[in-house]
Design a protein around this motif. Structure first.
Motif, PDB file in Angstrom:
ATOM      1  N   ALA A 134       4.470  -8.183   1.724  1.00  0.00           N
ATOM      2  CA  ALA A 134       3.821  -6.895   1.973  1.00  0.00           C
ATOM      3  C   ALA A 134       3.351  -6.261   0.669  1.00  0.00           C
ATOM      4  CB  ALA A 134       4.781  -5.960   2.699  1.00  0.00           C
ATOM      5  N   ILE A 135       4.141  -6.383  -0.362  1.00  0.00           N
ATOM      6  CA  ILE A 135       3.765  -5.832  -1.672  1.00  0.00           C
ATOM      7  C   ILE A 135       2.547  -6.567  -2.217  1.00  0.00           C
ATOM      8  CG2 ILE A 135       4.505  -5.566  -4.071  1.00  0.00           C
ATOM      9  CD1 ILE A 135       7.371  -5.181  -2.935  1.00  0.00           C
ATOM     10  N   ILE A 136       2.539  -7.863  -2.103  1.00  0.00           N
ATOM     11  CA  ILE A 136       1.415  -8.670  -2.592  1.00  0.00           C
ATOM     12  C   ILE A 136       0.141  -8.320  -1.831  1.00  0.00           C
ATOM     13  CG2 ILE A 136       0.497 -11.021  -2.734  1.00  0.00           C
ATOM     14  CD1 ILE A 136       3.433 -11.915  -3.275  1.00  0.00           C
ATOM     15  N   GLU A 137       0.235  -8.209  -0.516  1.00  0.00           N
ATOM     16  CA  GLU A 137      -0.934  -7.873   0.299  1.00  0.00           C
ATOM     17  C   GLU A 137      -1.459  -6.482  -0.033  1.00  0.00           C
ATOM     18  OE1 GLU A 137      -0.146  -8.544   4.431  1.00  0.00           O
ATOM     19  OE2 GLU A 137       0.330 -10.658   4.098  1.00  0.00           O
ATOM     20  N   ALA A 138      -0.564  -5.521  -0.223  1.00  0.00           N
ATOM     21  CA  ALA A 138      -0.984  -4.172  -0.581  1.00  0.00           C
ATOM     22  C   ALA A 138      -1.698  -4.176  -1.929  1.00  0.00           C
ATOM     23  CB  ALA A 138       0.212  -3.231  -0.612  1.00  0.00           C
ATOM     24  N   PHE A 139      -1.171  -4.923  -2.877  1.00  0.00           N
ATOM     25  CA  PHE A 139      -1.793  -5.039  -4.196  1.00  0.00           C
ATOM     26  C   PHE A 139      -3.191  -5.633  -4.082  1.00  0.00           C
ATOM     27  CE2 PHE A 139      -2.590  -7.636  -8.001  1.00  0.00           C
ATOM     28  CZ  PHE A 139      -2.637  -6.640  -8.956  1.00  0.00           C
ATOM     29  N   GLU A 140      -3.326  -6.691  -3.304  1.00  0.00           N
ATOM     30  CA  GLU A 140      -4.632  -7.335  -3.137  1.00  0.00           C
ATOM     31  C   GLU A 140      -5.633  -6.388  -2.494  1.00  0.00           C
ATOM     32  OE1 GLU A 140      -3.532 -10.791  -0.897  1.00  0.00           O
ATOM     33  OE2 GLU A 140      -2.905 -11.916  -2.678  1.00  0.00           O
TER      34      GLU A 140
END
Length: 47
Positions: free
Chosen positions: A3-9
């Motif tokens: 979820a953190i990676i997707e939000a960053f992207e």
């Protein structure tokens, strides 16, 4: 973690779209130099 990676992207994508838009950049500039008083605030902090 995913979820953190997707939000960053997604944040990167939106930021790039905003930076690539002259209309968005002009709007941000107007807000920061107008109602937000960024220029005046920074000048006052330097004194």
């Amino acid at each position: 973690m995913r979820a953190i990676i997707e939000a960053f992207e997604r944040h990167q994508i939106m930021s790039r779209q905003a930076l690539d838009s002259e209309w968005v950049r002009a709007g941000i500039k107007n807000v920061l130099l107008g109602p937000a008083g960024l220029y005046e605030g920074l000048r006052g902090g330097a004194q």
